[in-house]
Design an enzyme around this catalytic site. Structure first.
Site, PDB file in Angstrom:
ATOM      1  N   GLY A 164       0.862  -1.186   0.000  1.00 40.25           N
ATOM      2  CA  GLY A 164       0.000   0.000   0.000  1.00 40.25           C
ATOM      3  C   GLY A 164       0.892   1.227   0.000  1.00 40.25           C
ATOM      4  N   ILE A 166       2.407   2.691   2.553  1.00 41.50           N
ATOM      5  CA  ILE A 166       3.621   2.499   3.365  1.00 41.50           C
ATOM      6  C   ILE A 166       4.624   1.653   2.590  1.00 41.50           C
ATOM      7  CG2 ILE A 166       4.537   1.373   5.436  1.00 41.50           C
ATOM      8  CD1 ILE A 166       1.812   2.071   6.809  1.00 41.50           C
ATOM      9  N   ARG A 186      -2.774  -6.750  -3.130  1.00 39.05           N
ATOM     10  CA  ARG A 186      -4.092  -7.319  -3.424  1.00 39.05           C
ATOM     11  C   ARG A 186      -4.587  -6.941  -4.808  1.00 39.05           C
ATOM     12  NH1 ARG A 186      -7.822  -5.980   1.727  1.00 39.05           N
ATOM     13  NH2 ARG A 186      -6.437  -4.198   1.716  1.00 39.05           N
ATOM     14  N   ALA A 246       2.922  -4.462  10.712  1.00 39.65           N
ATOM     15  CA  ALA A 246       1.505  -4.573  10.362  1.00 39.65           C
ATOM     16  C   ALA A 246       0.648  -4.665  11.622  1.00 39.65           C
ATOM     17  CB  ALA A 246       1.309  -5.774   9.454  1.00 39.65           C
ATOM     18  N   ARG A 247       0.332  -5.873  12.025  1.00 36.88           N
ATOM     19  CA  ARG A 247      -0.379  -6.145  13.270  1.00 36.88           C
ATOM     20  C   ARG A 247       0.190  -7.440  13.815  1.00 36.88           C
ATOM     21  NH1 ARG A 247      -1.613  -1.680  13.667  1.00 36.88           N
ATOM     22  NH2 ARG A 247      -3.673  -0.728  13.669  1.00 36.88           N
ATOM     23  N   GLU A 276      -0.708  -6.201  23.683  1.00 35.10           N
ATOM     24  CA  GLU A 276      -0.003  -4.933  23.901  1.00 35.10           C
ATOM     25  C   GLU A 276      -0.630  -4.222  25.081  1.00 35.10           C
ATOM     26  OE1 GLU A 276       0.207  -2.719  20.231  1.00 35.10           O
ATOM     27  OE2 GLU A 276       1.035  -4.419  19.160  1.00 35.10           O
ATOM     28  N   HIS A 295       5.087  -0.427  19.476  1.00 34.14           N
ATOM     29  CA  HIS A 295       4.038   0.067  18.573  1.00 34.14           C
ATOM     30  C   HIS A 295       4.217   1.569  18.310  1.00 34.14           C
ATOM     31  CE1 HIS A 295      -0.299  -0.865  17.083  1.00 34.14           C
ATOM     32  NE2 HIS A 295       0.223   0.109  16.378  1.00 34.14           N
TER      33      HIS A 295
END
Ligand code: GLV
Length: 330
Positions: A164, A166, A186, A246-247, A276, A295
Site C-alpha cells: 500500500g 507504506i 491485493r 503490520a499487526r 499490547e 508500537h
C-alpha cells in the site's frame, strides 16, 4: 453503504461536537489552532471517554476504542480513526447503526516506512546488539564467521508483504540502498508501486525463499491473519529477517518465537504483538536477535496535523450531505 443523505448529514457550526480520545496526541489543542467554530474536547482515558461520549457527534479515536462504547454513543455519526489500521472496530455493527468509519490511512506512511528501514539497517549493521554491548561496557571483537558478520544492503532482496502507501514509500527507500524489491499486493492494477516486481498475495510461498528481509506492511484482515505461520517461516532463508510493521496477529507468534530460538531465521524487528503492551514476562524481551519497539513505528510529530486534515475533510463532506468519505471504511 447508506444511500440516503438526510440521516447522514452532520450538524454544522457549533452544533457539532467532536470528541478526541487519545492517551498522548494533542489533538484538541492542534484542532483549536485551526480556528474553526466546531465544539470539541479531548479525553485521555477510557473512563473519561465513557463519561463524555454521549455528547459527541464525531469520535476521533484509535487504541481507546472498545465495542461496549456503542452503548454510550446516542449521537455518534462518524468515527474518524486516528490510526491507519481499523481492525479493532466492529464494521458490521457500525454499518447497522448508521455510524460511518474512516481510517487515517496515509498519516503515518513516511514514519512507518522509515521505521521499517531503520529496523532493516539496525539488524544488518548489528545496532541492536551494539546497544546491548554498550550497556555492558563491552567492546565486541570483529566477527570471522561470514554468516554472522555485519552486512551491507546493496543487492539484497526485500519482500514487502502488502504494497500500500507504506510499502510503496518503503520500496523507494530500499531502492535508494540498491536493494531488489519484490512485493505482494491485493489489487495489482491500483496505484503506482516502485517495486522491481509485484505479485498477487497467493504467490507469497514462492517469494519467501528469495527474501533477505521480509517486511509486513499489510492490514490485518481475515486473509492476512496468521499469514506468517510456521510454514511461511520455514520457507524463509536461515539468514533472513522478519520485520513486522503490520499487526501482531499477522504472525503466528509461538511459531515466530520457535523459529527465532532455534535460529531458523536470523532475527526479527517487531513493532507490534498479539498482546499490547507486551507483557513483562514475554520471552520476546530477552531474545538478542529480536529488535523491539513499542508500537511506535507510526509515531511522528506531524501526526496530529495529518489526522486533523482527514477529519476536517470528512466532517465537511458529511455536513454537505455527501456520502463518500476520504479513506472510507464504513
Ligand atoms: C498504527 O498501528 C495504525 O494503525 O496507524
Amino acid at each position: 453503504m447508506m444511500t440516503t443523505t438526510t440521516d447522514q448529514t452532520l450538524p454544522t457550526g457549533n452544533r457539532l461536537t467532536v470528541c478526541f480520545a487519545h492517551v498522548a496526541y494533542q489533538l484538541a489543542s492542534r484542532f483549536a489552532a485551526r480556528q474553526n467554530d466546531i465544539r470539541h474536547f479531548q479525553v485521555w482515558t477510557l473512563d473519561e471517554l465513557v463519561n463524555r461520549l454521549p455528547e459527541a457527534d464525531v469520535l476521533v479515536v484509535s487504541g481507546l476504542w472498545r465495542n461496549f462504547l456503542l452503548d454510550h454513543a446516542p449521537r455518534l455519526r462518524l468515527i474518524q480513526s486516528i490510526g491507519a489500521g481499523v481492525d479493532q472496530f466492529p464494521h458490521d455493527e457500525l454499518r447497522a447503526r448508521g455510524i460511518r468509519l474512516a481510517s487515517a490511512r496515509g498519516v503515518n506512511r513516511n514514519a512507518v516506512a522509515e521505521h521499517a528501514m531503520a529496523m532493516v539497517l539496525a539488524l544488518a549493521r548489528h545496532l541492536h546488539t551494539g546497544r546491548d554491548n554498550q550497556r555492558a561496557h563491552r567492546w565486541r571483537g570483529m566477527i570471522s564467521d561470514l554468516n554472522q558478520r555485519e552486512d551491507e544492503l546493496g543487492g539484497k532482496t526485500m519482500l514487502i508483504v502488502g504494497m500500500g502507501g507504506i510499502g510503496a514509500r518503503l520500496a523507494q527507500l530500499a531502492k535508494a540502498f540498491d536493494m531488489r524489491v519484490l512485493a505482494t499486493k491485493r489489487n495489482l492494477a491500483s496505484g503506482p508501486a516502485p517495486a522491481d516486481a509485484l505479485f498477487p498475495p497467493d504467490q507469497l510461498p514462492a517469494l519467501l525463499p528469495q527474501a533477505d528481509f521480509v517486511v509486513l506492511t499489510c492490514p490485518l484482515t481475515p486473509e492476512t491473519e496468521l499469514l506468517i505461520n510456521a510454514e511461511a517461516l520455514a520457507a524463509m532463508k536461515p539468514s533472513a529477517y522478519l520485520i513486522n510493521m503490520a499487526r501482531g496477529r499477522v504472525v503466528d507468534e509461538p511459531a515466530l518465537l520457535a523459529a527465532l530460538r532455534e535460529g531458523r531465521i536470523a532475527g526479527a524487528g517487531l513493532d507490534i504483538f498479539w498482546d499490547e503492551p507486551l507483557p513483562a514476562d514475554s520471552p520476546f524481551w530477552d531474545l538478542e536477535q529480536a529488535l523491539i519497539t513499542p508500537h511506535t513505528a507510526g509515531e511522528t510529530r506531524r501526526y496530529e496535523e495529518n489526522v486533523i486534515d482527514i477529519l476536517l475533510e470528512n466532517v465537511a463532506r458529511l455536513q454537505r450531505g455527501e456520502t463518500v468519505l476520504h479513506n472510507q471504511i464504513v
